[in-house]
Design a protein around this motif. Structure first.
Motif, mmCIF file in Angstrom:
data_model
loop_
_atom_site.group_PDB
_atom_site.id
_atom_site.type_symbol
_atom_site.label_atom_id
_atom_site.label_comp_id
_atom_site.label_asym_id
_atom_site.label_seq_id
_atom_site.Cartn_x
_atom_site.Cartn_y
_atom_site.Cartn_z
ATOM 1 N N ARG A 1 -59.460 4.529 13.070
ATOM 2 C CA ARG A 1 -59.359 3.062 13.069
ATOM 3 C C ARG A 1 -59.148 2.500 14.477
ATOM 4 N NH1 ARG A 1 -55.601 0.405 8.622
ATOM 5 N NH2 ARG A 1 -57.254 1.398 7.412
ATOM 6 N N GLN A 2 -58.286 3.136 15.244
ATOM 7 C CA GLN A 2 -57.934 2.603 16.571
ATOM 8 C C GLN A 2 -58.850 3.099 17.683
ATOM 9 O OE1 GLN A 2 -53.804 3.153 17.443
ATOM 10 N NE2 GLN A 2 -53.902 2.147 19.443
ATOM 11 N N PHE A 3 -59.392 4.319 17.506
ATOM 12 C CA PHE A 3 -60.130 4.922 18.620
ATOM 13 C C PHE A 3 -61.534 5.404 18.238
ATOM 14 C CE2 PHE A 3 -55.578 5.730 19.533
ATOM 15 C CZ PHE A 3 -55.476 5.052 20.743
ATOM 16 N N GLY B 1 -59.100 7.807 22.530
ATOM 17 C CA GLY B 1 -59.083 6.766 23.542
ATOM 18 C C GLY B 1 -59.446 7.294 24.921
ATOM 19 N N GLY C 1 -57.113 8.936 14.017
ATOM 20 C CA GLY C 1 -57.476 8.095 15.164
ATOM 21 C C GLY C 1 -58.709 7.251 14.947
ATOM 22 N N GLU D 1 -45.786 3.583 18.784
ATOM 23 C CA GLU D 1 -46.920 3.331 17.882
ATOM 24 C C GLU D 1 -47.888 4.513 17.866
ATOM 25 O OE1 GLU D 1 -48.514 -0.231 19.472
ATOM 26 O OE2 GLU D 1 -47.032 -1.554 18.506
ATOM 27 N N LEU D 2 -48.150 5.072 19.043
ATOM 28 C CA LEU D 2 -49.085 6.194 19.115
ATOM 29 C C LEU D 2 -48.518 7.445 18.452
ATOM 30 C CD1 LEU D 2 -50.469 5.735 22.740
ATOM 31 C CD2 LEU D 2 -51.598 5.182 20.588
ATOM 32 N N LEU E 1 -49.378 8.310 14.822
ATOM 33 C CA LEU E 1 -50.583 9.041 14.413
ATOM 34 C C LEU E 1 -50.254 10.423 13.870
ATOM 35 C CD1 LEU E 1 -52.819 8.089 17.475
ATOM 36 C CD2 LEU E 1 -53.171 7.333 15.115
ATOM 37 N N HIS F 1 -45.432 0.947 22.786
ATOM 38 C CA HIS F 1 -46.783 1.509 22.632
ATOM 39 C C HIS F 1 -46.717 3.009 22.350
ATOM 40 C CE1 HIS F 1 -51.063 1.945 23.080
ATOM 41 N NE2 HIS F 1 -50.952 2.716 24.151
#
Length: 473
Positions: free
Chosen positions: A49-51, A71, A47, A176-177, A180, A173
């Protein structure tokens, strides 16, 4: 919703969007899927990179629950002082009533719209800059939550929806999640400690003088006990990797709760041995942990030190004060309370404590938040009597404890959860870490012994940061 299908996800989102449209309000909907377990540290690292700066990690020593949150789908915060517990619970109830959409969905414990966060130790202390990202109460519902419970893995995805949303966008979405979970490779060696530049024990003379002043007040029978803390600042050559710190804490402190709460600039991290309160259905559990001694370098020496602690009057008195207060608090909220007559030993890597568990069956309507308000701070973290000891801490300690020694933990939608006290901890900000350690002062405390005790208590975080060598056997 454990064996959830794609069609059920579609239908659940569709009804949530319709509800949001009818009420002209944004809703938060949770989708929970049972998944193949993944190493929680890998999921945390995935997580980044995104969060990055919006993650949390939690593991209890029995590994009953491990959480990784990524997030922030929703945030609850409070600037209230003594009312911060009540205000947080009021916001949580309002969220569940007005914002959360469940359509009578039943979530497994520890999944779905789980709330994670903490409180300040004392909202009336003057604020220090390294607690800027932390309010008196701050809790988050993550956008993505990985839960590991009793060997099973669950993925909870929390999504805000409005009446104008396109359901296909949300389904994409979610897909995509779920990605992870795919990357299960984690090279722990790629995360390493930067070189330690400086290690500064802050205002030691002030601390020793505080101990003298506190013992004088106790001898005058102004109070029975007060807990005093001090700080240590470690500075490194580059920014500290939270992945590295968690990895070290999990390996070195398996008998403690490992936690981190990331913010934009500052991250609170630690390995606390002390549960404040846990709620499972109608039962609650607390821990009396007070009185300590170092670990031995051999098993024989360690056993001798443990026996010494079990028979040391100073530590037994300190422990008994905590037991008495927690029992009183539990009696007020429980129909029955079970507590052993004598303490045993609770050992972590660098230190061993006197330990007494407490179990109670709660009265109707009692919540985790009401218990937190009653219990915090226990004599193990503040002193006794509570009001007088807090006043002395404000006068003597020249810094803001922030979330140090305060409740941090989680609560799920079913009302179950657990809070610990944020000790053996520190605040990380880029390449610096501010660490905290405290000790209970009673009538025969000495500055030398309390200084030594706090030095030992710095070791878990110093070791995790790479600031000291490995500990005893």
């Amino acid at each position: 919703m454990i064996a959830i299908t794609e069609q059920l996800i579609h239908d659940h989102l569709s009804k949530a969007i319709e509800c949001a449209r009818n009420e002209s309000n944004t809703k938060l909907v949770s989708v929970v899927k049972k998944v193949r377990p993944i190493d929680p540290l890998i999921f945390y690292a995935n997580g980044y990179r995104q969060f990055c700066k919006e993650r949390f990690f939690w593991r209890d020593p029995n590994q009953q629950y491990t959480f990784v949150g990524l997030g922030r789908a929703y945030t609850l915060s409070s600037k209230e002082g003594s009312a911060r517990f009540f205000d947080t619970e009021k916001q949580w109830k309002r969220f569940k009533k007005d914002i959360l959409y469940t359509n009578n969905v039943k979530f497994p414990n520890g999944t779905g719209p789980l709330l994670f966060g903490g409180f300040s130790f004392d909202p009336y202390q003057k604020k220090d800059s390294y607690w800027t990202d932390f309010s008196n109460s701050k809790f988050v519902i993550p956008s993505v939550l990985y839960t590991e419970a009793d060997g099973n893995g669950y993925l909870s995805i929390n999504i805000k929806v409005s009446g104008e949303d396109n359901i296909q966008d949300h389904l994409k979405h979610i897909e995509e999640l779920e990605g992870l979970l795919i990357n299960q490779e984690y090279d722990g060696s790629s995360y390493s400690s930067p070189l330690l530049l400086t290690k500064e024990e802050i205002d030691v003379q002030r601390f020793t003088k505080n101990v003298q002043n506190a013992t004088s007040l106790i001898q005058q029978e102004k109070i029975e006990k007060v807990v005093l803390a001090r700080q240590l600042k470690a500075t490194f050559t580059e920014a500290i990797s939270t992945e590295y710190v968690i990895q070290r804490l999990l390996r070195e402190q398996p008998t403690s709760y490992t936690f981190i709460f990331e913010n934009e600039n500052q991250h609170f991290v630690g390995a606390s041995p002390e549960r404040l309160v846990q709620k499972e259905g109608d039962y609650v559990f607390s821990t009396c942990l007070a009185g300590s001694i170092k670990r031995g370098k051999t098993r024989k020496e360690d056993a001798l030190l443990g026996d010494e602690l079990l028979n040391d009057q100073k530590n037994l008195i300190e422990h008994d004060v905590v037991v008495h207060m927690i029992k009183e608090a539990m009696d007020a909220y429980c129909m029955e309370v079970e507590i052993p007559m004598q303490p045993t030993l609770y050992k972590t890597k660098h230190i061993q404590h006197l330990y007494t568990p407490v179990r109670g069956k709660i009265k109707k309507g009692v919540t985790l938040f009401s218990l937190l308000k009653e219990l915090h701070p226990t004599p193990a973290l503040g002193g006794y009597p509570q009001k007088e000891s807090l006043s002395i801490i404000r006068k003597l300690e020249p810094f803001d404890r922030g979330w140090y020694a305060a409740p941090i933990g989680w609560i799920d939608i079913n009302g179950n959860g657990e809070f610990i006290v944020g000790i053996r901890s520190g605040v990380i900000e880029r390449q610096q870490a501010m660490l905290f350690a405290g000790c209970g002062i009673v009538a025969d405390s000495t500055p030398e012994s309390e200084y030594e005790e706090t030095t030992i208590k710095f070791n878990p975080m110093l070791s995790a940061l790479g600031g000291i060598a490995s500990g005893p056997y």
